[in-house]
Scaffold this active site. Structure first.
Site, PDB file in Angstrom:
ATOM      1  N   ARG A 107       0.871  -1.181   0.000  1.00 21.54           N
ATOM      2  CA  ARG A 107       0.000   0.000   0.000  1.00 21.54           C
ATOM      3  C   ARG A 107       0.898   1.219   0.000  1.00 21.54           C
ATOM      4  O   ARG A 107       1.673   1.435   0.940  1.00 21.54           O
ATOM      5  CB  ARG A 107      -0.915   0.003   1.225  1.00 21.54           C
ATOM      6  CG  ARG A 107      -1.670   1.297   1.409  1.00 21.54           C
ATOM      7  CD  ARG A 107      -2.789   1.221   2.428  1.00 21.54           C
ATOM      8  NE  ARG A 107      -3.917   0.466   1.921  1.00 21.54           N
ATOM      9  CZ  ARG A 107      -5.155   0.532   2.428  1.00 21.54           C
ATOM     10  NH1 ARG A 107      -5.415   1.337   3.432  1.00 21.54           N
ATOM     11  NH2 ARG A 107      -6.132  -0.181   1.914  1.00 21.54           N
ATOM     12  N   HIS A 134      -7.414   0.606  -6.429  1.00 24.58           N
ATOM     13  CA  HIS A 134      -7.608  -0.276  -5.260  1.00 24.58           C
ATOM     14  C   HIS A 134      -8.262  -1.564  -5.787  1.00 24.58           C
ATOM     15  O   HIS A 134      -9.425  -1.849  -5.529  1.00 24.58           O
ATOM     16  CB  HIS A 134      -8.493   0.434  -4.241  1.00 24.58           C
ATOM     17  CG  HIS A 134      -8.449  -0.138  -2.859  1.00 24.58           C
ATOM     18  ND1 HIS A 134      -7.654  -1.216  -2.514  1.00 24.58           N
ATOM     19  CD2 HIS A 134      -9.101   0.224  -1.719  1.00 24.58           C
ATOM     20  CE1 HIS A 134      -7.835  -1.475  -1.227  1.00 24.58           C
ATOM     21  NE2 HIS A 134      -8.705  -0.628  -0.726  1.00 24.58           N
ATOM     22  N   GLN A 137     -10.063  -4.183  -3.523  1.00 26.76           N
ATOM     23  CA  GLN A 137     -11.358  -3.684  -3.067  1.00 26.76           C
ATOM     24  C   GLN A 137     -12.441  -3.981  -4.111  1.00 26.76           C
ATOM     25  O   GLN A 137     -13.530  -4.449  -3.786  1.00 26.76           O
ATOM     26  CB  GLN A 137     -11.250  -2.164  -2.824  1.00 26.76           C
ATOM     27  CG  GLN A 137     -12.529  -1.513  -2.380  1.00 26.76           C
ATOM     28  CD  GLN A 137     -12.923  -1.891  -0.970  1.00 26.76           C
ATOM     29  OE1 GLN A 137     -12.145  -1.740  -0.036  1.00 26.76           O
ATOM     30  NE2 GLN A 137     -14.136  -2.390  -0.789  1.00 26.76           N
ATOM     31  N   ASP A 228     -17.385   6.763  -1.341  1.00 23.76           N
ATOM     32  CA  ASP A 228     -16.114   6.704  -0.611  1.00 23.76           C
ATOM     33  C   ASP A 228     -15.860   8.114  -0.077  1.00 23.76           C
ATOM     34  O   ASP A 228     -16.520   9.080  -0.505  1.00 23.76           O
ATOM     35  CB  ASP A 228     -14.991   6.236  -1.568  1.00 23.76           C
ATOM     36  CG  ASP A 228     -13.624   6.111  -0.909  1.00 23.76           C
ATOM     37  OD1 ASP A 228     -13.550   6.048   0.333  1.00 23.76           O
ATOM     38  OD2 ASP A 228     -12.609   6.091  -1.650  1.00 23.76           O
ATOM     39  N   CYS A 268     -16.502   1.451   0.728  1.00 23.11           N
ATOM     40  CA  CYS A 268     -15.300   0.660   1.023  1.00 23.11           C
ATOM     41  C   CYS A 268     -14.858   0.786   2.475  1.00 23.11           C
ATOM     42  O   CYS A 268     -14.116  -0.067   2.957  1.00 23.11           O
ATOM     43  CB  CYS A 268     -14.170   1.057   0.081  1.00 23.11           C
ATOM     44  SG  CYS A 268     -13.764   2.806   0.171  1.00 23.11           S
ATOM     45  N   ARG A 296     -13.771  -8.756   1.574  1.00 24.30           N
ATOM     46  CA  ARG A 296     -12.350  -8.531   1.309  1.00 24.30           C
ATOM     47  C   ARG A 296     -11.566  -9.805   1.625  1.00 24.30           C
ATOM     48  O   ARG A 296     -10.644 -10.185   0.896  1.00 24.30           O
ATOM     49  CB  ARG A 296     -11.815  -7.378   2.184  1.00 24.30           C
ATOM     50  CG  ARG A 296     -12.439  -6.014   1.937  1.00 24.30           C
ATOM     51  CD  ARG A 296     -12.072  -5.452   0.576  1.00 24.30           C
ATOM     52  NE  ARG A 296     -10.636  -5.441   0.357  1.00 24.30           N
ATOM     53  CZ  ARG A 296      -9.811  -4.485   0.784  1.00 24.30           C
ATOM     54  NH1 ARG A 296     -10.274  -3.444   1.432  1.00 24.30           N
ATOM     55  NH2 ARG A 296      -8.514  -4.544   0.521  1.00 24.30           N
TER      56      ARG A 296
HETATM   57  N1  NVA Z   1     -10.033   6.507  -1.392  1.00 22.20           N
HETATM   58  C1  NVA Z   1      -9.654   6.116  -0.040  1.00 22.20           C
HETATM   59  C2  NVA Z   1      -9.877   4.668   0.151  1.00 22.20           C
HETATM   60  C3  NVA Z   1      -9.535   4.145   1.518  1.00 22.20           C
HETATM   61  C4  NVA Z   1      -9.755   2.652   1.643  1.00 22.20           C
HETATM   62  C5  NVA Z   1      -8.195   6.488   0.187  1.00 22.20           C
HETATM   63  O1  NVA Z   1      -7.389   6.289  -0.722  1.00 22.20           O
HETATM   64  O2  NVA Z   1      -7.879   6.983   1.266  1.00 22.20           O
HETATM   65  N1   CP Z   2     -11.331  -0.326   2.420  1.00 25.10           N
HETATM   66  C1   CP Z   2     -10.057  -0.377   2.856  1.00 25.10           C
HETATM   67  O1   CP Z   2      -9.122  -0.565   2.092  1.00 25.10           O
HETATM   68  O2   CP Z   2      -9.915  -0.187   4.195  1.00 25.10           O
HETATM   69  P1   CP Z   2      -8.546  -0.018   4.971  1.00 25.10           P
HETATM   70  O3   CP Z   2      -7.986   1.331   4.585  1.00 25.10           O
HETATM   71  O4   CP Z   2      -8.939  -0.066   6.418  1.00 25.10           O
HETATM   72  O5   CP Z   2      -7.620  -1.122   4.579  1.00 25.10           O
END
Ligand code: NVA
Ligand code: CP
Length: 312
Positions: A107, A134, A137, A228, A268, A296
């Site tokens: 990540r 993502h 997801q 989101d 999400c 997930r």
């Molecule tokens: N769009 C959000 C998703 C978090 C799971 C982010 O990138 O922070």
């Molecule tokens: N939806 C998701 O990716 O959640 P986290 O940021 O908690 O991993």
């Protein structure tokens, strides 16, 4: 393992576009089979590394539990306690980790950093979220939609809000699965044009890819309404300006009235109740948000089993 999936053994999963439509559908089928106890693939003795440069609850925990259920293990390579955080080059890290591990889920911010890991590693690299996509997801999202309706045939997924990483993977994976994907977003917050063009090319007229600045129009007749956060990780300083820009794009009961009568609500998570989604809609009978979070785990078990060539 289905023939579509055995071709993915040893490959990376950096983007939803790394799979074709048949492979995406086969992964959803495998995930549903694992969830129902019909399949029990094994990865005994295999080890997954996690390099997370941003916060995570669901992704970190679901990958860890997925490996445990498959008989393998996970090592948390938090950048703050590994040499990654002190600037060891990605290329060196990737080559070393390839000597110990069987796969790494990463990540990070830039997709180019993820790509650099993949280029140097000799083991599968998995996108656990970047600023661009993502894809893990999106697998759980379409699994949840498929569970709710029995099949994805002829369905419409509407995403309301910021044209971000989550929206990008929904566009590409939806196009691969033959789902109509509509994005309702304010001007200035569109998904990247290159991703919309990519989704349209994949859909090739089989399903519709539509971007609209009118949330009610985007939601009309939709089978899933998804949202989101308005400010993603790394955009915290824009939070207050984004709250202004996204006024009218909250998924609330009045917006949901435009959707199909059987429409489900997805998010999400983490969610900001009262911003992108109302508390009422989040807790409504239409909400499948916590099933989606659970999925997930099942989707990633299927993905890991596939990329690591599990037996069974
Ligand atoms: N769009 C959000 C998703 C978090 C799971 C982010 O990138 O922070
Ligand atoms: N939806 C998701 O990716 O959640 P986290 O940021 O908690 O991993």
């Amino acid at each position: 393992m289905a023939a579509e999936l055995s071709a993915l053994n040893g490959l990376d999963f950096l983007s939803s576009a790394d799979l074709n439509g048949a492979q995406t559908q086969a992964l959803l089928t495998l995930a549903a089979d694992i969830k129902a106890g019909r399949r029990n693939p094994r990865l005994d003795g295999k080890v997954l590394g996690l390099i997370f440069s941003k916060a995570s609850t669901r992704t970190r925990v679901s990958f860890t539990v997925a490996m445990a259920r498959l008989g393998g293990q996970t090592i948390d390579l938090n950048p703050s306690v590994s040499q990654v955080g002190r600037g060891e080059p990605i290329e060196d890290t990737a080559r070393v980790l390839s000597r110990y591990l069987n796969a790494v889920a990463i990540r990070t911010f830039a997709q180019s950093d993820l790509q650099a890991y993949a280029d140097a590693a000799s083991i599968p690299i998995i996108n656990a979220l970047t600023d661009l996509e993502h894809p893990c997801q999106a697998l759980a999202d379409y699994l949840t939609m498929q569970e709710a309706f029995g099949s994805l045939e002829g369905l419409t997924m509407t995403y309301v809000g910021d044209g971000n990483n989550v929206a990008h993977s929904l566009l590409i994976a939806g196009a691969l699965l033959g789902v109509n994907v509509r994005i309702g977003c304010p001007a200035g917050f569109y998904p990247l044009e290159k991703v919309v063009d990519q989704a349209k090319a994949i859909a090739a007229g089989r399903s519709e890819i539509v971007i609209s600045e009118d949330p009610a129009e985007a939601v009309r007749g939709a089978h899933a309404v998804y949202t989101d956060v308005w400010a993603s990780m790394g955009q915290e300083e824009e939070q207050s300006t984004r709250v202004q820009a996204f006024r009218g794009f909250c998924v609330d009961e009045s917006l949901m009235r435009h959707a199909d009568a059987k429409a489900i609500v997805l998010h999400c998570l983490p969610a900001h109740r009262g911003e992108e989604i109302s508390a009422e809609v989040m807790e409504s009978s239409a909400s499948r948000i916590f099933d989606q979070a659970e999925n997930r785990l099942h989707a990633q078990q299927a993905l890991l089993a596939t990329l690591l060539g599990a037996e069974g």
